[in-house]
Design a protein around this motif. Structure first.
Motif, PDB file in Angstrom:
ATOM      1  N   THR A  58     -13.461   5.065  -4.153  1.00 57.40           N
ATOM      2  CA  THR A  58     -12.795   3.775  -4.013  1.00 57.40           C
ATOM      3  C   THR A  58     -12.899   2.991  -5.315  1.00 57.40           C
ATOM      4  O   THR A  58     -13.981   2.887  -5.904  1.00 57.40           O
ATOM      5  CB  THR A  58     -13.411   2.971  -2.861  1.00 57.40           C
ATOM      6  OG1 THR A  58     -13.282   3.736  -1.660  1.00 57.40           O
ATOM      7  CG2 THR A  58     -12.722   1.636  -2.675  1.00 57.40           C
ATOM      8  N   TYR A  59     -11.777   2.445  -5.764  1.00 56.82           N
ATOM      9  CA  TYR A  59     -11.719   1.653  -6.983  1.00 56.82           C
ATOM     10  C   TYR A  59     -11.092   0.303  -6.688  1.00 56.82           C
ATOM     11  O   TYR A  59     -10.337   0.149  -5.743  1.00 56.82           O
ATOM     12  CB  TYR A  59     -10.848   2.353  -8.045  1.00 56.82           C
ATOM     13  CG  TYR A  59     -11.421   3.643  -8.551  1.00 56.82           C
ATOM     14  CD1 TYR A  59     -12.347   3.643  -9.588  1.00 56.82           C
ATOM     15  CD2 TYR A  59     -11.034   4.860  -8.007  1.00 56.82           C
ATOM     16  CE1 TYR A  59     -12.878   4.825 -10.063  1.00 56.82           C
ATOM     17  CE2 TYR A  59     -11.561   6.053  -8.479  1.00 56.82           C
ATOM     18  CZ  TYR A  59     -12.483   6.033  -9.505  1.00 56.82           C
ATOM     19  OH  TYR A  59     -13.000   7.208  -9.971  1.00 56.82           O
ATOM     20  N   GLY A  60     -11.395  -0.655  -7.522  1.00 56.01           N
ATOM     21  CA  GLY A  60     -10.759  -1.961  -7.468  1.00 56.01           C
ATOM     22  C   GLY A  60     -10.678  -2.492  -8.877  1.00 56.01           C
ATOM     23  O   GLY A  60     -11.594  -2.295  -9.673  1.00 56.01           O
ATOM     24  N   ALA A  85      -8.842   0.647 -13.369  1.00 53.87           N
ATOM     25  CA  ALA A  85      -9.637   0.873 -12.163  1.00 53.87           C
ATOM     26  C   ALA A  85     -11.071   0.399 -12.335  1.00 53.87           C
ATOM     27  O   ALA A  85     -11.667  -0.137 -11.403  1.00 53.87           O
ATOM     28  CB  ALA A  85      -9.600   2.348 -11.783  1.00 53.87           C
ATOM     29  N   THR A  86     -11.650   0.631 -13.490  1.00 53.17           N
ATOM     30  CA  THR A  86     -12.994   0.160 -13.835  1.00 53.17           C
ATOM     31  C   THR A  86     -12.965  -0.146 -15.335  1.00 53.17           C
ATOM     32  O   THR A  86     -12.000   0.224 -16.024  1.00 53.17           O
ATOM     33  CB  THR A  86     -14.082   1.230 -13.572  1.00 53.17           C
ATOM     34  OG1 THR A  86     -13.939   2.286 -14.531  1.00 53.17           O
ATOM     35  CG2 THR A  86     -14.012   1.787 -12.161  1.00 53.17           C
ATOM     36  N   THR A 139       0.845  -1.197   0.000  1.00 50.45           N
ATOM     37  CA  THR A 139       0.000   0.000   0.000  1.00 50.45           C
ATOM     38  C   THR A 139       0.877   1.242   0.000  1.00 50.45           C
ATOM     39  O   THR A 139       1.857   1.325   0.735  1.00 50.45           O
ATOM     40  CB  THR A 139      -0.935   0.003   1.222  1.00 50.45           C
ATOM     41  OG1 THR A 139      -1.749  -1.181   1.168  1.00 50.45           O
ATOM     42  CG2 THR A 139      -1.833   1.224   1.231  1.00 50.45           C
ATOM     43  N   SER A 171      -6.351  -2.016  -5.683  1.00 52.03           N
ATOM     44  CA  SER A 171      -7.437  -1.296  -5.008  1.00 52.03           C
ATOM     45  C   SER A 171      -6.880   0.069  -4.633  1.00 52.03           C
ATOM     46  O   SER A 171      -5.672   0.246  -4.485  1.00 52.03           O
ATOM     47  CB  SER A 171      -7.937  -2.041  -3.771  1.00 52.03           C
ATOM     48  OG  SER A 171      -6.913  -2.157  -2.807  1.00 52.03           O
TER      49      SER A 171
END
Length: 125
Positions: A69-71, A87-88, A29, A62
């Motif tokens: 917030t993205y994943g 991210a999307t 992170t 993530s």
């Protein structure tokens, strides 16, 4: 011949200074610490203060970008030192790794506003 040897030495030194990072060095992170926008140092404002990324070994990503917030997934082109973040399905972006150490990550990217950003991340808040 002597000039050719010096040229090859200089090219080798230049190449060595830009050695691509290992993907494993990127894992973990990263928290935003500072930003440079078009050459001017700025502190992350409230919109960016909580920005962070987590890169996992399975190439999953993530993060929080501007409070959202993205994943998704990510890829690293180690020959060109680029990170591509998916991210999307509608949002992907690339960042060039300028430096990467055990505790610090510096990337450069061009924002959707056309500005050049240099973003500095640390492993700690």
């Amino acid at each position: 011949m002597k000039q050719l040897a010096i040229l090859l030495l200089l090219v080798g030194l230049h190449t060595a200074s830009y050695a691509a990072p290992e993907v494993t060095e990127l894992q973990g992170t990263w928290y935003i610490q500072s930003m440079v926008v078009d050459g001017a140092a700025v502190s992350p404002d409230a919109q960016h203060a909580a920005d962070r990324f987590t890169f996992n070994a399975d190439m999953a990503f993530s993060g929080v970008i501007e409070g959202v917030t993205y994943g998704g997934t990510y890829g690293v082109d180690v020959t060109e030192i680029w990170i591509t973040i998916y991210a999307t399905p509608e949002l992907a972006f690339r960042a060039r790794i300028l430096s990467l150490t055990a505790d610090a990550l510096q990337v450069q990217m061009i924002g959707t506003d056309g500005n050049v950003y240099v973003l500095n991340y640390d492993r700690e808040l």
